[in-house]
Motif scaffolding. Sequence first.
Motif, short mmCIF file in Angstrom:
data_model
loop_
_atom_site.label_atom_id
_atom_site.label_comp_id
_atom_site.label_asym_id
_atom_site.label_seq_id
_atom_site.Cartn_x
_atom_site.Cartn_y
_atom_site.Cartn_z
N ILE A 235 -30.73 -12.63 -54.74
CA ILE A 235 -29.59 -12.91 -55.62
C ILE A 235 -28.53 -13.77 -54.93
CG2 ILE A 235 -29.90 -10.92 -57.12
CD1 ILE A 235 -27.79 -9.44 -55.51
N ASP A 236 -28.59 -13.89 -53.60
CA ASP A 236 -27.65 -14.75 -52.88
C ASP A 236 -28.22 -14.99 -51.49
OD1 ASP A 236 -25.45 -16.31 -52.41
OD2 ASP A 236 -24.00 -14.69 -52.43
N ASP A 237 -27.79 -16.10 -50.89
CA ASP A 237 -28.22 -16.37 -49.53
C ASP A 237 -27.15 -17.17 -48.79
OD1 ASP A 237 -28.54 -18.84 -50.78
OD2 ASP A 237 -30.31 -19.34 -49.65
N TYR A 238 -27.28 -17.19 -47.47
CA TYR A 238 -26.37 -17.95 -46.62
C TYR A 238 -27.18 -18.42 -45.42
CZ TYR A 238 -22.44 -19.18 -43.63
OH TYR A 238 -21.58 -19.86 -42.82
N VAL A 239 -27.02 -19.70 -45.08
CA VAL A 239 -27.74 -20.28 -43.95
C VAL A 239 -26.74 -20.92 -43.01
CG1 VAL A 239 -29.47 -21.97 -43.24
CG2 VAL A 239 -29.78 -20.70 -45.37
N THR A 240 -26.91 -20.70 -41.70
CA THR A 240 -26.08 -21.34 -40.70
C THR A 240 -26.93 -21.60 -39.46
OG1 THR A 240 -23.94 -21.23 -39.54
CG2 THR A 240 -25.25 -19.20 -39.63
N THR A 241 -26.39 -22.37 -38.54
CA THR A 241 -27.07 -22.56 -37.26
C THR A 241 -26.15 -22.05 -36.16
OG1 THR A 241 -26.19 -24.80 -37.04
CG2 THR A 241 -28.39 -24.57 -38.01
N THR A 242 -26.77 -21.59 -35.09
CA THR A 242 -25.99 -21.09 -33.96
C THR A 242 -26.82 -21.21 -32.69
OG1 THR A 242 -24.62 -19.27 -33.16
CG2 THR A 242 -26.74 -18.67 -34.16
#
Length: 159
Positions: A52-59
């Motif tokens: 229902i939702d997502d979040y993508v980042t780099t680290t």
Amino acid sequence: MASASRKVLLRPNVKNIYEIEVQLDSPDIWSHENPRLYRVEVVLKDDKGTPIDDYVTTTGVRTIRQEKGVLYINNKAEMLNGAQIFGHRLPIENMAKYIRCATDEMVMRDLMMLEPIGGNMLRIHVHAEQNISEGINDPRYAEYADQLGFYILWQSAGW
């Protein structure tokens, strides 16, 4: 590839903060010389498993500490050498626009100018600190610096 899954309860109108540890076996460590990054994806699913939702980042994976006046990155003493950016970009008739709305190319050029001088760090200047509590620091600097292997010295106007 590493992954973890947890059941969480999200309450409306409440700031929900969860920390989930993920084990990385022999990770490539981020450094100025080797800016290795990992893609982190968080997917929120309902009880039936439907996303229902997502979040993508780099680290990057790294350790940072200071001891007796020495900065250590990944347990190695590190010297920060670089410059400070004020964000005043010519031509003068566009300066007011570009100080707050720099193009991606301008932000990248600010960082890439460090390489010819042997720099590894860019200090972000806090603009308009009297009027805006968080200044106008642009998050693209942190994102691009991570990708290029530069350190950022960054403080808010409220420090």
